[in-house]
Scaffold this motif. Structure first.
Motif, short mmCIF file in Angstrom:
data_model
loop_
_atom_site.label_atom_id
_atom_site.label_comp_id
_atom_site.label_asym_id
_atom_site.label_seq_id
_atom_site.Cartn_x
_atom_site.Cartn_y
_atom_site.Cartn_z
N PHE A 49 0.83 -1.13 0.07
CA PHE A 49 0.01 -0.01 -0.04
C PHE A 49 0.95 1.13 0.00
N GLN A 50 1.92 1.24 0.95
CA GLN A 50 2.66 2.39 0.76
C GLN A 50 3.37 2.80 -0.53
N LEU A 51 3.99 1.68 -1.23
CA LEU A 51 4.48 2.01 -2.35
C LEU A 51 3.64 2.51 -3.39
N ALA A 52 2.38 1.93 -3.36
CA ALA A 52 1.36 2.33 -4.36
C ALA A 52 1.08 3.67 -4.13
N VAL A 53 0.76 4.08 -3.03
CA VAL A 53 0.21 5.39 -2.57
C VAL A 53 1.28 6.53 -2.93
N GLU A 54 2.60 6.37 -2.62
CA GLU A 54 3.51 7.12 -3.22
C GLU A 54 3.64 7.35 -4.49
N GLU A 55 3.46 6.12 -5.28
CA GLU A 55 3.48 6.43 -6.75
C GLU A 55 2.33 7.07 -7.33
N ALA A 303 2.00 -7.70 -3.35
CA ALA A 303 1.45 -7.47 -4.79
C ALA A 303 -0.06 -6.97 -4.57
N GLN A 304 -0.74 -7.88 -3.86
CA GLN A 304 -2.18 -7.85 -4.19
C GLN A 304 -2.60 -6.56 -3.43
N ALA A 305 -1.99 -6.00 -2.23
CA ALA A 305 -2.25 -4.75 -1.76
C ALA A 305 -1.99 -3.52 -2.74
N TYR A 306 -0.77 -3.63 -3.23
CA TYR A 306 -0.40 -2.63 -4.25
C TYR A 306 -1.39 -2.37 -5.33
N ASP A 307 -1.70 -3.46 -6.00
CA ASP A 307 -2.69 -3.32 -7.03
C ASP A 307 -4.17 -2.93 -6.42
N ALA A 308 -4.22 -3.12 -5.41
CA ALA A 308 -5.82 -2.70 -4.87
C ALA A 308 -5.83 -1.42 -4.82
N LEU A 309 -4.78 -0.77 -4.29
CA LEU A 309 -5.10 0.77 -4.26
C LEU A 309 -5.22 1.29 -5.63
N TYR A 310 -4.28 0.75 -6.60
CA TYR A 310 -4.60 1.03 -8.07
C TYR A 310 -6.02 0.89 -8.73
N ILE A 311 -6.53 0.02 -8.05
CA ILE A 311 -7.96 -0.47 -8.54
C ILE A 311 -8.97 0.51 -7.71
N VAL A 312 -8.69 0.95 -6.52
CA VAL A 312 -9.68 2.14 -6.03
C VAL A 312 -9.34 3.44 -6.66
N SER A 313 -7.99 3.56 -6.96
CA SER A 313 -7.77 5.06 -7.69
C SER A 313 -8.34 5.07 -9.05
N THR A 314 -8.48 4.04 -9.36
CA THR A 314 -9.02 4.17 -10.79
C THR A 314 -10.46 4.31 -10.71
#
Ligand code: PYR
Length: 383
Positions: A49-55, A303-314
């Protein structure tokens, strides 16, 4: 400010003249098991999650608004998950909540989100029935019902498994659901079960069950366990001279197995949509970014947490947030089901499930699992 969208005025100096633009924070809760037996999963989830939110924020956030994660430790305990969900939903007034880490906790905490009309999104819950709780419940973790038949089929084809012994934890929602799904898959494939043994959370001695299992001479052990018990089960099995494949569920798909079982961790079969060997552009980028940030390799929980934040941001990119929490939570809920996203775990979309009465309820992941076998402290794709 205790609001999901806290408006803050940001000063922007441009060409020597001061102008002002409004930026907003989108507050999202994360309930994860950061301590206790499930801590290995929860810390990987937090990292993802923290990696995804930064990106996402570095790339302009959601239509210019920044995502702010509020991460809480639910300790892998259902009572704590309930407390954390209540805090995030009612006190911190987040837009939605990710987690909790274990199905055992999700089954207890997600009804709170459902009643409060707040989207709850599991990234690691694979037991049956979690998304049947209601139409505010989502997950991108692929269920045991989808993964276990594929894993068993592969072990039958490749390792010539003809009869198995079953060992499972009988006091946890995930391990019990894994058992139910293993049983069904074995029946469907007409694979006889030589014996069925159980253990409980916190057990450390599995010699009695494994001695019985050994006496029935199975071609494989089907194991529905979380890693805290599953790692020691692998060690004990190998110590007793049981060298057959061990076929596990999502709980065994964690590099913690290698820390716990060390040189006794080979020949464990698991399935997941994510593999470190999958060299798609999205996964290659994710693995490189994760290694650069954490100086460690990611796992499927990350990986699943990372993708999940992208799914929500989409989903959020198509939502006009109003700063009215109830309306915004509903708008996000309504936008999520249509999201199609290709990330580190591959192509993803949701499918709606039914509740116990047969009425439309929450949303499960539609993804194809990959079967992997452990060799030399790594999960290797089994073709
Ligand atoms: C679960 O509790 O659902 C896991 O997959 C670990």
């Amino acid at each position: 400010m205790n609001r999901a969208l806290s408006r803050s005025v940001v000063a922007i100096a441009a060409l020597g003249a001061a102008s002002f633009a409004q930026a907003a924070d989108i507050k999202i809760g994360v309930a994860a098991a950061l301590t206790g037996g499930a801590g290995q999963y929860g810390n990987a989830i937090r990292n993802g999650f923290q990696l995804a939110v930064e990106e996402i924020n570095a790339a302009g956030g959601v239509n210019g608004d920044k995502i702010v994660l509020q991460i809480e430790d639910e300790q892998g305990k259902k009572e704590e998950a309930i407390n954390v969900f209540k805090k995030l939903i009612f006190q911190d007034r987040v837009l939605m909540v990710f987690g909790p880490t274990l199905s055992n906790s999700a089954q207890a905490a997600h009804p709170i989100a459902q009643a409060a009309k707040t989207p709850a999104f599991g990234t690691s819950n694979t037991a049956d029935g979690i998304t049947s709780i209601g139409n505010f419940v989502f997950r991108n973790s692929v269920t045991e019902a989808d993964v276990l038949p594929a894993t068993i089929k592969k072990a039958v084809e490749v390792a010539g498994v003809k009869k198995v012994a079953v060992l499972y934890g009988n006091d946890d929602v995930f391990t019990k659901s894994g058992y139910d799904n293993f049983k069904k898959a074995l029946e469907d494939l007409k694979i006889p079960v030589t014996t069925t043994e159980t253990f409980a959370k916190g057990d450390v001695d599995f010699k009695a069950q494994l001695t019985k299992i050994k006496a029935t001479n199975p071609d494989a052990i089907v194991l529905s366990a979380l890693v805290a018990e599953g790692g020691p089960v692998m060690v004990a099995a190998r110590q007793l001279g049981i060298e057959v494949p061990i076929i596990g569920g999502n709980g065994m798909n964690s590099p913690r197995v290698f820390e716990l079982a060390k040189d006794r961790s080979d020949n464990l079969w698991v399935g997941s949509p994510w593999s470190s060997n999958n060299d798609t552009p999205a996964n290659t980028k994710f693995i490189a970014a994760y290694k650069a940030k954490y100086n460690a390799a990611p796992d499927q929980f990350a990986a699943q947490a990372y993708d999940a934040l992208y799914i929500v941001s989409t989903a959020l990119k198509g939502v006009k947030l109003t700063n009215k929490l109830e309306a915004d939570r509903l708008a996000l809920r309504d936008a999520l089901p249509a999201v199609k996203y290709t990330g580190a775990t591959g192509a993803f979309q949701f499918a709606q499930v039914k509740d116990k009465a047969g009425k439309p309820a929450g949303y499960d992941a539609v993804q194809t699992p990959i079967v992997m076998v452990t060799r030399g402290n790594a999960y290797v794709i089994q073709k």
